[in-house]
Design a protein around this motif. Structure first.
Motif, PDB file in Angstrom:
ATOM      1  N   ARG A  76     -16.470  26.014  13.024  1.00 35.20           N
ATOM      2  CA  ARG A  76     -16.190  25.083  11.946  1.00 35.20           C
ATOM      3  C   ARG A  76     -14.685  24.993  11.748  1.00 35.20           C
ATOM      4  O   ARG A  76     -13.961  25.922  12.069  1.00 35.20           O
ATOM      5  CB  ARG A  76     -16.885  25.501  10.650  1.00 35.20           C
ATOM      6  N   VAL A  89     -11.734  24.370   8.878  1.00 35.86           N
ATOM      7  CA  VAL A  89     -11.480  24.360   7.445  1.00 35.86           C
ATOM      8  C   VAL A  89     -10.002  24.142   7.212  1.00 35.86           C
ATOM      9  O   VAL A  89      -9.172  24.426   8.070  1.00 35.86           O
ATOM     10  CB  VAL A  89     -11.939  25.683   6.791  1.00 35.86           C
ATOM     11  N   TRP A 149      -7.150  25.083  10.164  1.00 39.25           N
ATOM     12  CA  TRP A 149      -7.506  26.424  10.617  1.00 39.25           C
ATOM     13  C   TRP A 149      -8.866  26.390  11.291  1.00 39.25           C
ATOM     14  O   TRP A 149      -9.851  25.969  10.702  1.00 39.25           O
ATOM     15  CB  TRP A 149      -7.533  27.389   9.444  1.00 39.25           C
ATOM     16  N   VAL A 207     -12.051  28.334  12.547  1.00 36.79           N
ATOM     17  CA  VAL A 207     -12.741  29.588  12.280  1.00 36.79           C
ATOM     18  C   VAL A 207     -14.035  29.594  13.065  1.00 36.79           C
ATOM     19  O   VAL A 207     -14.859  28.690  12.932  1.00 36.79           O
ATOM     20  CB  VAL A 207     -13.048  29.756  10.774  1.00 36.79           C
ATOM     21  N   THR A 213     -17.474  31.636  13.555  1.00 36.14           N
ATOM     22  CA  THR A 213     -18.268  32.584  12.789  1.00 36.14           C
ATOM     23  C   THR A 213     -19.459  33.058  13.617  1.00 36.14           C
ATOM     24  O   THR A 213     -20.143  32.260  14.254  1.00 36.14           O
ATOM     25  CB  THR A 213     -18.786  31.945  11.488  1.00 36.14           C
ATOM     26  N   GLN A 248     -21.558  39.551   9.184  1.00 37.69           N
ATOM     27  CA  GLN A 248     -20.841  38.316   9.470  1.00 37.69           C
ATOM     28  C   GLN A 248     -19.458  38.655   9.995  1.00 37.69           C
ATOM     29  O   GLN A 248     -18.736  39.453   9.397  1.00 37.69           O
ATOM     30  CB  GLN A 248     -20.716  37.432   8.237  1.00 37.69           C
ATOM     31  N   ASP A 300     -15.944  36.709  11.327  1.00 36.62           N
ATOM     32  CA  ASP A 300     -15.165  35.483  11.494  1.00 36.62           C
ATOM     33  C   ASP A 300     -13.962  35.779  12.369  1.00 36.62           C
ATOM     34  O   ASP A 300     -13.255  36.766  12.159  1.00 36.62           O
ATOM     35  CB  ASP A 300     -14.672  34.963  10.143  1.00 36.62           C
ATOM     36  N   VAL A 333     -10.500  34.518  12.738  1.00 40.31           N
ATOM     37  CA  VAL A 333      -9.618  33.751  11.850  1.00 40.31           C
ATOM     38  C   VAL A 333      -8.250  33.600  12.520  1.00 40.31           C
ATOM     39  O   VAL A 333      -7.652  34.577  12.959  1.00 40.31           O
ATOM     40  CB  VAL A 333      -9.465  34.464  10.489  1.00 40.31           C
ATOM     41  N   LEU A 386      -7.125  33.018   5.704  1.00 35.85           N
ATOM     42  CA  LEU A 386      -8.133  33.734   4.924  1.00 35.85           C
ATOM     43  C   LEU A 386      -8.420  32.999   3.618  1.00 35.85           C
ATOM     44  O   LEU A 386      -9.575  32.900   3.178  1.00 35.85           O
ATOM     45  CB  LEU A 386      -7.661  35.159   4.641  1.00 35.85           C
ATOM     46  N   ALA A 435      -8.418  29.950   3.136  1.00 30.68           N
ATOM     47  CA  ALA A 435      -9.245  28.792   3.437  1.00 30.68           C
ATOM     48  C   ALA A 435     -10.727  29.128   3.473  1.00 30.68           C
ATOM     49  O   ALA A 435     -11.569  28.239   3.341  1.00 30.68           O
ATOM     50  CB  ALA A 435      -8.815  28.173   4.767  1.00 30.68           C
ATOM     51  N   ILE A 436     -11.057  30.398   3.680  1.00 32.66           N
ATOM     52  CA  ILE A 436     -12.465  30.818   3.631  1.00 32.66           C
ATOM     53  C   ILE A 436     -12.705  31.729   2.424  1.00 32.66           C
ATOM     54  O   ILE A 436     -13.599  32.579   2.426  1.00 32.66           O
ATOM     55  CB  ILE A 436     -12.913  31.486   4.947  1.00 32.66           C
ATOM     56  N   ASP A 437     -11.843  31.565   1.407  1.00 38.21           N
ATOM     57  CA  ASP A 437     -12.019  32.226   0.110  1.00 38.21           C
ATOM     58  C   ASP A 437     -11.947  33.743   0.192  1.00 38.21           C
ATOM     59  O   ASP A 437     -12.659  34.454  -0.529  1.00 38.21           O
ATOM     60  CB  ASP A 437     -13.342  31.793  -0.543  1.00 38.21           C
TER      61      ASP A 437
END
Length: 307
Positions: free
Chosen positions: A6, A8, A29, A31, A33, A40, A42, A44, A116, A118-120
């Motif tokens: 994906r 982001v 960015w 990512v 996954t 999980q 990622d 990154v 990071l 960007a993926i909270d």
């Protein structure tokens, strides 16, 4: 096991900063996954490194250089090397394997904190940082632009042999001249957090379900990590193999290998293990997020992204 890809965006602040970067550094960015049984992972992006071809291809045997460049459709000009930082989330732990380049290495790198976000994931969310080795693109992100710890609440862990090497004052007398800045930069950063660093050895469990695997050669104490098992886990490769060429031809390493002969033996053994046992792996510099598998063809291997 599920692998997804994906794209982001890092948010307005990061994008505004990116607008001042070279065009090659301005991108969303990416990512990748990977999920399996409550785990999980990622991959990154910390951005990428850029090398002139005379450096990137310096380890190719001269008689084979043109054929290898053609075989793998490699660029004639600037060669870009992706930086894929592994983020593991399991059981309430948020674990980074390496911390990227930080603000002082290359202008196209050092984007991990924004990626990071960007993926909270905030720096304060990271519970553990575990290092493969002490090269700048893996370690220098330990401190931010104000020389403060980038991940202030994280437990820090590095292989003992690697930590001892980079904190030994004698290293500057034995390291290659073109890597003197590597030694100085590593020592400064490790000394700043020396009271927080835990060390470990080959075979140690460094986090729940994460085992250290000694893979020396690229650096004296380089470590990889086995998360779970080959059936349901992932192998964090680090810099054992840094290009698709070094996967296909394990005897061809990187110009930054400290002990090229040992690195080649380690690479061949690790690639054989990954291929023969069916591991999913994540390579720090391999393309398309670095998550994939290794397939064997005799004594040669192929990296298959996303497999």
């Amino acid at each position: 096991m599920i692998v997804t890809r994906r794209v982001v965006l890092a948010g307005s602040a990061a994008l505004a900063a990116g607008a001042m970067l070279p065009a090659t550094a301005r991108r969303a960015w990416a990512v990748t996954t990977w999920k399996s049984d409550g785990v999980q992972i990622d991959s990154v992006s910390d951005g990428h490194l850029e090398f002139p071809p005379e450096f990137a291809y310096a380890t190719f045997p001269e008689a084979q250089r043109a054929d290898l460049i053609a075989q793998f459709d490699l660029p004639d000009g600037v060669v870009e090397s992706p930086l894929n930082v592994t983020l593991l989330r399991q059981g309430g732990r948020v674990i980074l394997f390496d911390v990227g380049s930080g603000p002082d290495f290359m202008p196209t790198a050092g984007r991990l904190v924004d990626a990071l976000a960007a993926i909270d994931v905030a720096p304060e969310d990271v519970t553990d940082v575990i290092f493969t080795h002490g090269h700048p693109d893996h370690l220098w992100g330990l401190l931010d632009e104000f020389d403060e710890p980038s991940f202030p609440d994280a437990r820090l862990a590095m292989g003992k042999a690697e930590f001892d090497y980079w904190t030994d004052p004698a290293t500057v007398d034995t390291i290659a001249e073109d890597q003197l800045s590597f030694a100085a930069g590593a020592m400064r950063r490790l000394q700043a957090v020396a009271d927080r660093i835990e060390t470990f050895a080959d075979g140690d469990e460094v986090a729940p379900n994460v085992r250290a695997v000694g893979t020396p050669g690229h650096t004296p104490g380089h470590m990889s990590f086995a998360i779970g098992t080959s059936e349901d886990g992932l192998f964090v490769l680090g810099d054992v193999a840094t290009t698709v060429v070094s996967v296909a031809y394990p005897q061809i390493g990187a110009g930054t290998d400290h002990d090229p002969d040992l690195a080649a033996r380690t690479r061949a053994a690790v690639l054989a293990r990954l291929a023969d046992h069916g591991w999913t792996m994540l390579g720090y510099h391999l393309p398309q997020g670095g998550i994939g598998r290794i397939q064997r063809d005799g004594d040669r291997f192929t990296y298959v992204a996303g497999a």
